[in-house]
Design a protein around this motif. Structure first.
Motif, short mmCIF file in Angstrom:
data_model
loop_
_atom_site.label_atom_id
_atom_site.label_comp_id
_atom_site.label_asym_id
_atom_site.label_seq_id
_atom_site.Cartn_x
_atom_site.Cartn_y
_atom_site.Cartn_z
N CYS A 47 0.86 -1.18 0.00
CA CYS A 47 0.00 0.00 0.00
C CYS A 47 0.90 1.23 0.00
O CYS A 47 1.73 1.39 0.89
CB CYS A 47 -0.91 0.01 1.23
SG CYS A 47 -1.97 1.45 1.23
N ALA A 63 -5.75 3.43 5.55
CA ALA A 63 -5.62 2.23 4.72
C ALA A 63 -5.68 0.98 5.60
O ALA A 63 -6.37 0.01 5.28
CB ALA A 63 -4.30 2.28 3.94
N ILE A 67 -8.76 -1.61 5.14
CA ILE A 67 -8.47 -2.98 4.70
C ILE A 67 -8.97 -3.97 5.76
O ILE A 67 -9.68 -4.93 5.45
CB ILE A 67 -6.96 -3.16 4.43
CG1 ILE A 67 -6.54 -2.34 3.21
CG2 ILE A 67 -6.62 -4.65 4.22
CD1 ILE A 67 -5.03 -2.29 2.98
N MET A 98 -5.73 3.46 -2.74
CA MET A 98 -4.42 2.88 -2.39
C MET A 98 -4.60 1.61 -1.56
O MET A 98 -3.84 0.65 -1.71
CB MET A 98 -3.58 3.90 -1.61
CG MET A 98 -3.17 5.09 -2.47
SD MET A 98 -2.28 6.30 -1.49
CE MET A 98 -1.96 7.54 -2.76
N ALA A 99 -5.61 1.62 -0.70
CA ALA A 99 -5.90 0.43 0.11
C ALA A 99 -6.34 -0.73 -0.81
O ALA A 99 -5.86 -1.86 -0.68
CB ALA A 99 -6.98 0.75 1.14
N ALA A 102 -3.43 -2.30 -2.95
CA ALA A 102 -2.51 -3.20 -2.25
C ALA A 102 -3.03 -4.64 -2.32
O ALA A 102 -2.28 -5.58 -2.57
CB ALA A 102 -2.35 -2.76 -0.80
N GLY A 264 -1.08 2.65 -7.29
CA GLY A 264 -1.82 2.83 -6.04
C GLY A 264 -2.87 3.93 -6.15
O GLY A 264 -4.00 3.77 -5.71
#
Ligand code: OSB
Ligand code: MG
Length: 369
Positions: A47, A63, A67, A98-99, A102, A264
């Motif tokens: 991430c 994040a 997640i 971005m989370a 990943a 990301g």
């Protein structure tokens, strides 16, 4: 692919040299790594959210929580045929790209490993060598910046990008061009300017820059288009482009002539490929941005950069510019010609150093169905 187990880890890695942009200085990274077990194979993702909500609204704590509480539970126990289908399972969560990236990218690695092919082949890449540039942050003095540039040019990097902000811009560009009239040079403002600066920004045209990256607000196309009509230097958008529709809108409205793709920022490999394709159809060149990644995120960037329309040198550079010791083996290395050869082994193509990761780890969470 049966998604059996998702492991989240935070590791802390000090940077070899601080990195400063118009929004602040970073001296050490908090890196969120994802490991996903599918049918006995482990895929890895990183991430790229930073230590604070400055580049964008996400940061490592949002994040981590998103997640843990929403995205990993939406995936755990599910069966999918391709990593690209994971986006649908996470679509109920708005934003948090971005989370999501990943997790999706870990699945791309797992899928490539199951197929026994390098990730760059799975994403549809064909470049056997990718061109590298460097992004150099704001330094304590202009002299320190010139020393850094000299060092990176000697290492072979094909393009120098410097961070700029009001008070650290024209005089700096003047000093660089005085010493190196011919190098491929660009600058990145990370949204440091406003409408009052149009006259000032016009003066950047005197330095034959390849581009000026993200001069204005991250949520704006309209004024970037106005600015692009008033300056000769090509505008490149970074923060503003969150998905392929953004890319189409930015290009068609004249807000930029170049796009920086960060896997990301756009929510994962699937959307990154779509952004690439939209740009290619519009004949707009792209390049791969960086977020001070550890080797795992870096490996994903290498794979993405093999797509055909990555026509400009990216911010994908050698591990040793960032870390005393990277979490992959071998580290990402750059040739004296300023290129990286994508690995030929399956998946991300670099071995993950799990014992080093354990040593650097400060927290861990496991999510299963
Ligand atoms: O704007 O490209 C950017 C790093 C952190 C946040 C934003 C940016 C950057 C970089 C560094 O420019 C690129 C790299 O070397 O990873
Ligand atoms: Mg940028």
């Amino acid at each position: 692919m049966q998604i059996e187990l998702i492991t989240m880890r935070e590791i802390q890695m000090p940077l070899v040299h601080f990195f400063e942009t118009s929004f602040g200085r970073t001296t050490s990274r908090r890196v969120l790594l994802i490991e996903i077990r599918c049918d006995g194979v482990a895929g890895w993702g990183e991430c790229v959210a930073g230590e604070g909500p400055f580049y964008g609204p996400e940061w490592i704590e949002t994040a981590w929580a998103t997640i843990k509480h929403f995205l990993a539970p939406a995936l755990a126990g599910k069966k999918i045929d391709h990593a690209s289908e994971s986006g649908k399972l996470m679509a109920r969560v708005r934003g948090h790209r971005m989370a999501k990236a990943a997790l999706e990218n870990a699945l791309w690695d797992a899928e490539a490993k199951q197929l026994g092919i390098p990730l760059w082949k799975l994403v549809g890449g064909n470049r056997r060598e990718i061109a590298c540039g460097v992004s150099i942050g704001i330094q304590d003095s202009p002299g320190q910046l010139l020393d850094k540039i000299a060092e990176e040019l000697a290492a072979g990097y094909q393009r120098i990008k410097v961070k700029v902000k009001p008070g650290w811009d024209l005089a700096i560009l003047e000093r660089i061009r005085e010493r190196w009239p011919e190098i491929l040079l660009s600058c990145d403002a990370n949204s440091a300017y406003t409408l009052d600066d149009f006259e000032h920004l016009r003066q950047f045209d005197g330095y034959r820059l390849l581009m000026i990256e993200q001069p204005l607000w991250s949520d704006d196309f309209y004024f970037h288009a106005q600015l692009q009509r008033q300056i000769k230097t090509s505008i490149c958008l970074d923060e503003s482009i969150e998905h392929a529709r953004d890319a189409a809108a930015a290009i068609e409205s004249g807000a930029c002539r170049i796009i920086n793709i960060k896997v990301g920022r756009v929510g994962g490999m699937t959307e990154a490929i779509k952004v690439h394709d939209v740009c290619q159809r519009h004949n707009v060149p792209v390049w791969c941005g960086g977020m001070l990644e550890s080797g795992i995120g870096r490996a994903h960037n290498v794979a993405l950069s093999t797509l055909e329309n990555f026509r400009l040198p990216g911010d994908v550079s050698a591990s040793k510019r960032y870390w005393k010791e990277d979490v992959i083996d071998p580290e990402v290395q750059v040739s004296p010609q300023g290129t990286i050869i994508p690995p030929s082994t399956p998946g991300i193509g670099y071995r993950v150093r799990e014992s080093l990761i354990e040593k650097l780890r400060v927290r861990k969470e496991m999510i299963r169905a």
